[in-house]
Scaffold this motif. Structure first.
Motif, short mmCIF file in Angstrom:
data_model
loop_
_atom_site.label_atom_id
_atom_site.label_comp_id
_atom_site.label_asym_id
_atom_site.label_seq_id
_atom_site.Cartn_x
_atom_site.Cartn_y
_atom_site.Cartn_z
N GLU A 136 25.71 33.70 43.43
CA GLU A 136 26.91 33.86 42.61
C GLU A 136 26.60 33.76 41.12
OE1 GLU A 136 31.18 31.57 41.80
OE2 GLU A 136 29.79 30.85 43.36
N THR A 160 36.27 39.52 44.47
CA THR A 160 35.87 39.35 45.87
C THR A 160 35.16 40.63 46.32
OG1 THR A 160 37.76 37.91 46.30
CG2 THR A 160 36.68 38.87 48.20
N PRO A 208 32.61 42.58 49.39
CA PRO A 208 32.06 42.52 50.75
C PRO A 208 30.55 42.33 50.76
CG PRO A 208 32.68 44.76 50.19
CD PRO A 208 33.18 43.90 49.07
N THR A 236 33.67 34.47 41.70
CA THR A 236 33.18 35.50 42.62
C THR A 236 33.09 34.90 44.01
OG1 THR A 236 30.86 34.92 42.16
CG2 THR A 236 31.84 36.70 40.86
N THR A 237 33.42 35.73 45.00
CA THR A 237 33.36 35.27 46.38
C THR A 237 33.15 36.46 47.30
OG1 THR A 237 34.51 33.92 48.04
CG2 THR A 237 35.85 35.46 46.78
N ARG A 238 32.81 36.19 48.56
CA ARG A 238 32.56 37.26 49.52
C ARG A 238 33.81 37.50 50.37
NH1 ARG A 238 27.95 39.46 51.66
NH2 ARG A 238 26.66 37.89 50.63
N GLY A 239 34.10 38.78 50.60
CA GLY A 239 35.25 39.15 51.42
C GLY A 239 35.63 40.59 51.15
N PRO A 240 36.74 41.07 51.69
CA PRO A 240 37.21 42.44 51.41
C PRO A 240 37.42 42.63 49.92
CG PRO A 240 38.41 41.49 53.26
CD PRO A 240 37.61 40.37 52.66
N CYS A 245 38.59 42.90 46.42
CA CYS A 245 39.85 42.50 45.79
C CYS A 245 39.54 42.01 44.38
CB CYS A 245 40.50 41.39 46.61
SG CYS A 245 42.06 40.78 45.95
#
Length: 320
Positions: free
Chosen positions: A3, A91, A93, A123-127, A129
């Motif tokens: 990150e 966010t 993937p 910042t983060t992991r996912g769909p 956004c």
């Protein structure tokens, strides 16, 4: 890539992330620090854009970077605020260096054009956004709001409507058009230009204002509700571009202008006495109606007959 390395490589070193006027401390600490001059107030707004809802997925990350910040900055324009800074919660993937480089480049371009500095985020992991929060400053008591429109005021907009909605079939690959038609429509969709200078010029003149994001009819309803008045829109006075008319035809172009959304053009009310000076200063103002006593929004044809449609614009969570 972790990150913090992602932030350093693609965002912290960008020109828009450097400390400048109004930003005492930017990226790198637990909080940013903003300086607001005495006698001014802080204007704050947050927008979230979700892949497949607010933008096509996949799409060009450079264009997405521009659009995501422009959408948020438009709220500052609607309040008459001078831009200061913004945060980005991203966010993803997966970490794709090429995608991030292009996105950051588009974001930086819009940030510099708007006078906004990136001061932090997450910042983060996912769909996919994006959530952006923008900060601006405005002299105390001069912020434009939705709640002071008065009967007798003119209803105005700051430019042509419907171009972004007209561009949607092009964005989704459902239709094609010649460059002369497609380019201005796509530019309005991917790179809307927040009307920041117009918003500041309206301070002390407009009685109410907002930016059109969900469609003219729907958004004017917010002014009508907050101000406890009725807005009457004259259908034949709504400004529509030639490109939109050629692409959709007159009837569908008019519908896009009324309820298509994503315009990010200011709609505002003001006393008639304020209009000549604003026009003389060169602002692209179109008078499209008036404020009267009552409630809600009405659409009138050239004969003054009510032709208000049932569906007025985009709404999240609307029952089908």
């Amino acid at each position: 890539m972790g990150e913090f390395e992602l932030i350093r490589n693609f965002f912290a070193a960008a020109p828009c992330a450097q400390v400048g006027e109004g930003v005492a401390l930017g990226i790198g600490d637990d909080c940013a620090l903003l300086d607001v001059p005495f006698g001014e107030q802080l204007a704050i707004s947050t927008d979230t854009l979700v892949a497949g809802v607010h933008f096509a997925d996949p799409c060009d990350p450079f264009l997405l970077g521009q659009r995501s910040l422009a959408v948020a900055a438009s709220d500052l324009a609607a309040m008459g605020a001078t831009p200061l800074a913004f945060t980005l919660a991203l966010t993803l993937p997966a970490v794709e260096a090429d995608w991030l480089e292009a996105f950051a480049r588009g974001l930086n371009l819009m940030a510099q054009g708007c006078g906004l500095r990136l001061i932090g985020g997450d910042t983060t992991r996912g769909p996919l956004c994006l959530t952006l929060t923008v900060f601006g400053r405005v002299p105390r008591g001069q912020a434009l709001t939705r709640s002071a429109a008065r009967p007798g005021d003119l209803l105005c907009v700051g430019g042509e409507l419907g171009n972004a909605a007209g561009a949607l079939p092009l964005v989704l690959g459902q239709r094609s058009a010649t460059p002369a038609i497609a380019e201005p429509l796509l530019a309005h969709y991917w790179s809307p230009q927040p009307q920041l200078a117009l918003g500041q010029a309206l301070r002390g003149k407009a009685s109410s204002a907002l930016d059109i994001s969900d469609g003219l009819l729907a958004d004017c309803g917010h002014i009508a509700l907050a101000s406890k008045v009725r807005l009457l829109i004259e259908n034949d006075r709504i400004p529509v571009s030639l490109a939109l008319q050629e692409f959709l035809g007159d009837a569908d172009a008019q519908q896009a202008a009324l309820s298509g959304g994503d315009d990010y053009v200011l709609a505002f009310t003001l006393a008639a006495v304020e209009l000549p000076t604003l026009l003389a200063d060169g602002w692209p103002i179109h008078v499209i109606g008036r404020v009267v006593e009552g409630q809600g929004v009405g659409l009138l044809d050239v004969h003054g007959q009510d032709i208000t449609p049932t569906i007025r614009g985009y709404q999240h969570f609307r029952s089908e």
